[in-house]
Motif scaffolding. Structure first.
Motif, PDB file in Angstrom:
ATOM      1  N   TRP A 137       0.797  -1.229   0.000  1.00  0.00           N
ATOM      2  CA  TRP A 137       0.000   0.000   0.000  1.00  0.00           C
ATOM      3  C   TRP A 137       0.833   1.285   0.000  1.00  0.00           C
ATOM      4  O   TRP A 137       0.298   2.366  -0.150  1.00  0.00           O
ATOM      5  CB  TRP A 137      -1.009   0.080   1.165  1.00  0.00           C
ATOM      6  N   GLN A 147       0.990   3.884  -3.286  1.00  0.00           N
ATOM      7  CA  GLN A 147       0.301   3.233  -4.396  1.00  0.00           C
ATOM      8  C   GLN A 147      -0.554   4.238  -5.170  1.00  0.00           C
ATOM      9  O   GLN A 147      -0.877   4.015  -6.339  1.00  0.00           O
ATOM     10  CB  GLN A 147      -0.565   2.090  -3.852  1.00  0.00           C
ATOM     11  N   TRP A 148      -0.899   5.354  -4.510  1.00  0.00           N
ATOM     12  CA  TRP A 148      -1.728   6.386  -5.145  1.00  0.00           C
ATOM     13  C   TRP A 148      -0.950   7.687  -5.287  1.00  0.00           C
ATOM     14  O   TRP A 148      -0.029   7.971  -4.519  1.00  0.00           O
ATOM     15  CB  TRP A 148      -2.985   6.646  -4.330  1.00  0.00           C
ATOM     16  N   GLU A 150      -7.120  -9.696   0.794  1.00  0.00           N
ATOM     17  CA  GLU A 150      -7.541  -9.083  -0.462  1.00  0.00           C
ATOM     18  C   GLU A 150      -8.822  -8.286  -0.240  1.00  0.00           C
ATOM     19  O   GLU A 150      -9.702  -8.716   0.512  1.00  0.00           O
ATOM     20  CB  GLU A 150      -7.774 -10.149  -1.547  1.00  0.00           C
ATOM     21  N   ARG A 175     -10.709  -2.170  -4.283  1.00  0.00           N
ATOM     22  CA  ARG A 175     -10.656  -2.985  -5.497  1.00  0.00           C
ATOM     23  C   ARG A 175     -10.206  -2.099  -6.646  1.00  0.00           C
ATOM     24  O   ARG A 175     -10.564  -0.930  -6.716  1.00  0.00           O
ATOM     25  CB  ARG A 175     -12.027  -3.581  -5.791  1.00  0.00           C
ATOM     26  N   LYS A 176      -9.457  -2.662  -7.577  1.00  0.00           N
ATOM     27  CA  LYS A 176      -8.842  -1.828  -8.620  1.00  0.00           C
ATOM     28  C   LYS A 176      -9.911  -1.206  -9.519  1.00  0.00           C
ATOM     29  O   LYS A 176     -10.856  -1.870  -9.933  1.00  0.00           O
ATOM     30  CB  LYS A 176      -7.881  -2.677  -9.455  1.00  0.00           C
ATOM     31  N   PRO A 177      -9.772   0.090  -9.837  1.00  0.00           N
ATOM     32  CA  PRO A 177     -10.732   0.741 -10.732  1.00  0.00           C
ATOM     33  C   PRO A 177     -10.518   0.304 -12.178  1.00  0.00           C
ATOM     34  O   PRO A 177      -9.476  -0.255 -12.529  1.00  0.00           O
ATOM     35  CB  PRO A 177     -10.398   2.226 -10.571  1.00  0.00           C
ATOM     36  N   SER A 178     -11.510   0.584 -13.025  1.00  0.00           N
ATOM     37  CA  SER A 178     -11.406   0.150 -14.419  1.00  0.00           C
ATOM     38  C   SER A 178     -10.865   1.254 -15.324  1.00  0.00           C
ATOM     39  O   SER A 178     -10.362   0.984 -16.406  1.00  0.00           O
ATOM     40  CB  SER A 178     -12.773  -0.317 -14.927  1.00  0.00           C
ATOM     41  N   LEU A 229      -4.038   3.665 -13.121  1.00  0.00           N
ATOM     42  CA  LEU A 229      -5.487   3.465 -12.978  1.00  0.00           C
ATOM     43  C   LEU A 229      -6.101   4.749 -12.441  1.00  0.00           C
ATOM     44  O   LEU A 229      -5.542   5.376 -11.540  1.00  0.00           O
ATOM     45  CB  LEU A 229      -5.743   2.298 -12.024  1.00  0.00           C
ATOM     46  N   GLU A 244      -8.942   6.808 -10.461  1.00  0.00           N
ATOM     47  CA  GLU A 244      -9.920   6.550  -9.395  1.00  0.00           C
ATOM     48  C   GLU A 244     -11.255   7.266  -9.598  1.00  0.00           C
ATOM     49  O   GLU A 244     -12.102   7.256  -8.716  1.00  0.00           O
ATOM     50  CB  GLU A 244      -9.330   6.885  -8.025  1.00  0.00           C
ATOM     51  N   ARG A 299      -3.841   5.466  -9.425  1.00  0.00           N
ATOM     52  CA  ARG A 299      -3.272   4.338  -8.693  1.00  0.00           C
ATOM     53  C   ARG A 299      -2.270   3.626  -9.586  1.00  0.00           C
ATOM     54  O   ARG A 299      -2.521   3.432 -10.789  1.00  0.00           O
ATOM     55  CB  ARG A 299      -4.400   3.389  -8.306  1.00  0.00           C
ATOM     56  N   ASN A 318      -0.444   1.025 -11.629  1.00  0.00           N
ATOM     57  CA  ASN A 318      -0.952  -0.182 -12.291  1.00  0.00           C
ATOM     58  C   ASN A 318       0.187  -1.194 -12.440  1.00  0.00           C
ATOM     59  O   ASN A 318       0.899  -1.225 -13.450  1.00  0.00           O
ATOM     60  CB  ASN A 318      -1.542   0.173 -13.659  1.00  0.00           C
TER      61      ASN A 318
END
Length: 306
Positions: A38, A41-42, A77, A99-102, A118, A120, A140, A142
């Motif tokens: 973590w 990560q952002w 997880e 959870r990972k964004p799309s 990614l 957010e 985030r 990837n």
């Protein structure tokens, strides 16, 4: 043969999920190939995809980040109900799903690296845009598509997410105490943003550690940590002053520590580390209270890489 005595013990572990925002003190943290899980990560970026940091947006010091405590357990997880919660003065809390964004943001850059990340989403974008008062997005790292290598001159083969340059930064409480004795107003550890705070060694002893074991895990000390202006920003008020950088310049500059090197006006505080273990697969935990053993060292900060 008698086992060597521990040089120090871990007294605190800090994770900074969003680069340049407040850290979280945790009792243990899983090791990953890019640092603690973590950590960094952002990232908050401007409309051109460039990183915002406290160097240019000191207000980020006021942004508090919380993760569920179970996020630091081995093998955990996120579910659809797992969130990072972000708070700041005058703002409603922002919940960011773990959870990972799309969505994807292309052209994201931090220092020398650029790539895709990614995205957010719009809610996070509006929140940071309102708080910073400049167009912003929260992205985030990837790890599925991107790698960000550590400078190969110091840590060839190692990678990071959005940290400045290395997977881990270690400092000793004794170094902080020694620095504080030289100043009118002591500063807290949050000015220096270490991942690992140790206690029990001589001040600045961490400068010379080139190979250490923390618990059963091997780390290399690869580069003294050169400091920017962030330590001069009060993390409770976001207001910058002259200290501790002014005092560091008197006692921890390249001129003082490395008089025979080319002088660049740098100040050093802390040691950057890489982990030599295979951290893939089962989470490996570093814990507060873990002993630190010095396996190899140089004789002075002048001999350490910087």
């Amino acid at each position: 043969m008698e086992a060597a005595a521990a040089a120090a013990k871990i007294s605190s572990i800090f994770i900074y999920p969003v680069k340049s925002c407040r850290g979280i003190s945790v009792p243990h943290a899983p090791l990953t190939p890019t640092g603690f899980r973590w950590d960094r990560q952002w990232l908050i970026v401007n409309q051109k995809g460039r990183a915002y940091t406290q160097r240019v947006e000191p207000k980020l010091a006021l942004v508090q980040v919380d993760l569920p405590i179970e996020a630091f357990s081995p093998g955990w997880e996120p579910t659809k109900d797992s969130y990072m919660v972000i708070k700041a003065p005058g703002m409603d809390p922002l919940k960011v799903p773990l959870r990972k964004p799309s969505g994807v943001a292309d052209g994201v850059s931090v220092w020398e690296w650029s790539g895709s990340a990614l995205d957010e989403g719009d809610e996070a974008s509006k929140w940071f845009t309102k708080f910073i008062r400049k167009p912003s997005r929260l992205v985030r790292f990837n790890a599925a598509s991107e790698t960000r290598p550590v400078d190969p001159a110091y840590g060839r083969g190692h990678n990071i997410m959005f940290s400045d340059g290395f997977p881990f930064m270690l400092l000793s409480q004794e170094s902080l105490d020694a620095l504080n004795k030289l100043m009118k107003e002591p500063v807290p550890i949050n000015r220096f943003r270490p991942n690992i705070l140790v206690r029990g060694c001589e001040p600045f002893y961490e400068d010379v550690w080139t190979k250490i074991k923390i618990g059963q895990f091997s780390f290399d000390g690869v580069k003294l940590c050169a400091r920017c202006k962030v330590p001069s920003i009060n993390q409770d008020t976001s207001i910058a002053g002259s200290e501790p950088n002014e005092t560091l310049m008197k006692v921890r500059s390249d001129k003082v520590l490395r008089p025979n090197d080319k002088q660049q006006g740098r100040i050093y505080f802390g040691n950057n580390l890489v982990c030599k273990e295979n951290t893939e697969g089962d989470s490996k935990l570093v814990k507060v209270g873990d002993p630190v053993f010095v396996i190899q060292k140089v004789s002075s900060a002048a001999e350490a890489a910087a």
